[in-house]
Enzyme design. Sequence first.
Site, PDB file in Angstrom:
ATOM      1  N   SER A 163     -14.046  -8.306  76.970  1.00 12.73           N
ATOM      2  CA  SER A 163     -13.109  -9.431  76.883  1.00 12.73           C
ATOM      3  C   SER A 163     -13.453 -10.583  77.818  1.00 12.73           C
ATOM      4  O   SER A 163     -12.958 -11.698  77.630  1.00 12.73           O
ATOM      5  CB  SER A 163     -11.684  -8.959  77.177  1.00 12.73           C
ATOM      6  N   LYS A 219      -8.780 -11.017  83.863  1.00  8.78           N
ATOM      7  CA  LYS A 219      -8.715 -12.222  83.017  1.00  8.78           C
ATOM      8  C   LYS A 219      -8.917 -13.456  83.898  1.00  8.78           C
ATOM      9  O   LYS A 219      -8.922 -13.384  85.121  1.00  8.78           O
ATOM     10  CB  LYS A 219      -7.355 -12.327  82.307  1.00  8.78           C
TER      11      LYS A 219
END
Length: 281
Positions: free
Chosen positions: A86, A157
């Site tokens: 990701s 993230k």
Amino acid sequence: MDTEAQHTERDRSSGEEERSRSARVSGAETPQGPEAETPQGPGAEADEPSGFLTWRRTGVIGLACVAFLLLFSHFVLQPFLVPSSSMEPTLQVGDRILVNKLAYRFGSEPRRGDVVVFDGTGSFVEEEPAGNPVTGLLHDAAAALGLAEPDETDFVKRVIGTGGDRVVCCDKDGRITVNGVPVREQYVMLGDQPSSVPFDIVVPDGTLWVMGDHRSQSSDSRDHLGRPGGGVVPVDKVIGRADWIGWPSGRWSTVPETDAFAAVPQWTGGGHATGHGPGHG
């Protein structure tokens, strides 16, 4: 017969005494018996074999090292195994990043562009009942040393918006804007759109709007719009900032910083968080 026996006894005794006297005079007498076989005094050898002492000392030193590493990773710098794609191309699957846990400890807060590791409990995932405490403790210890995958509630993230920011996707050129300013996201995976899901949100104070760099493969704040928590992550759930890639050796480096948000001003328009569009897988 008795007289002869007495003479024999007397002769044998006299001979033994003479030999004993000679031995004492010459210093040739040799200690005998249990006392002669057992060392006495402070210089005596330990009862335990030297090999056992070596292994015991090694074990104590090993335990002390593990305890130090666990404390160091808990308070200062924690290895974190990247489990998914990701965050590509910035972070690769299998990278072990070093998370700086002091980055936000002394009044500093996450900034736009920071790559952070956070606990998504209550925002990205629901609370789960506690499992086996022994298994959980062993897993946490291995994860703290970077030897196991992190908990399923831990995520890595990039911060796109902080408290008060208005984050919108997308402008007429397909770019995300923050407080009305288009962001040139050079860290996004080549070929990915900034987002295939439209959204317009004002980030509540004390929270973060986060997204992965590999937008088509990232489950992030966009997926949780309309759910409890609204897709934002509380600042107090941030574990630390990912500052270095420590393993594999061919990827030793700092996590690259970005100036993509340098022109973004603070948002002063007010308003409430809103969300549009379906979840993004």
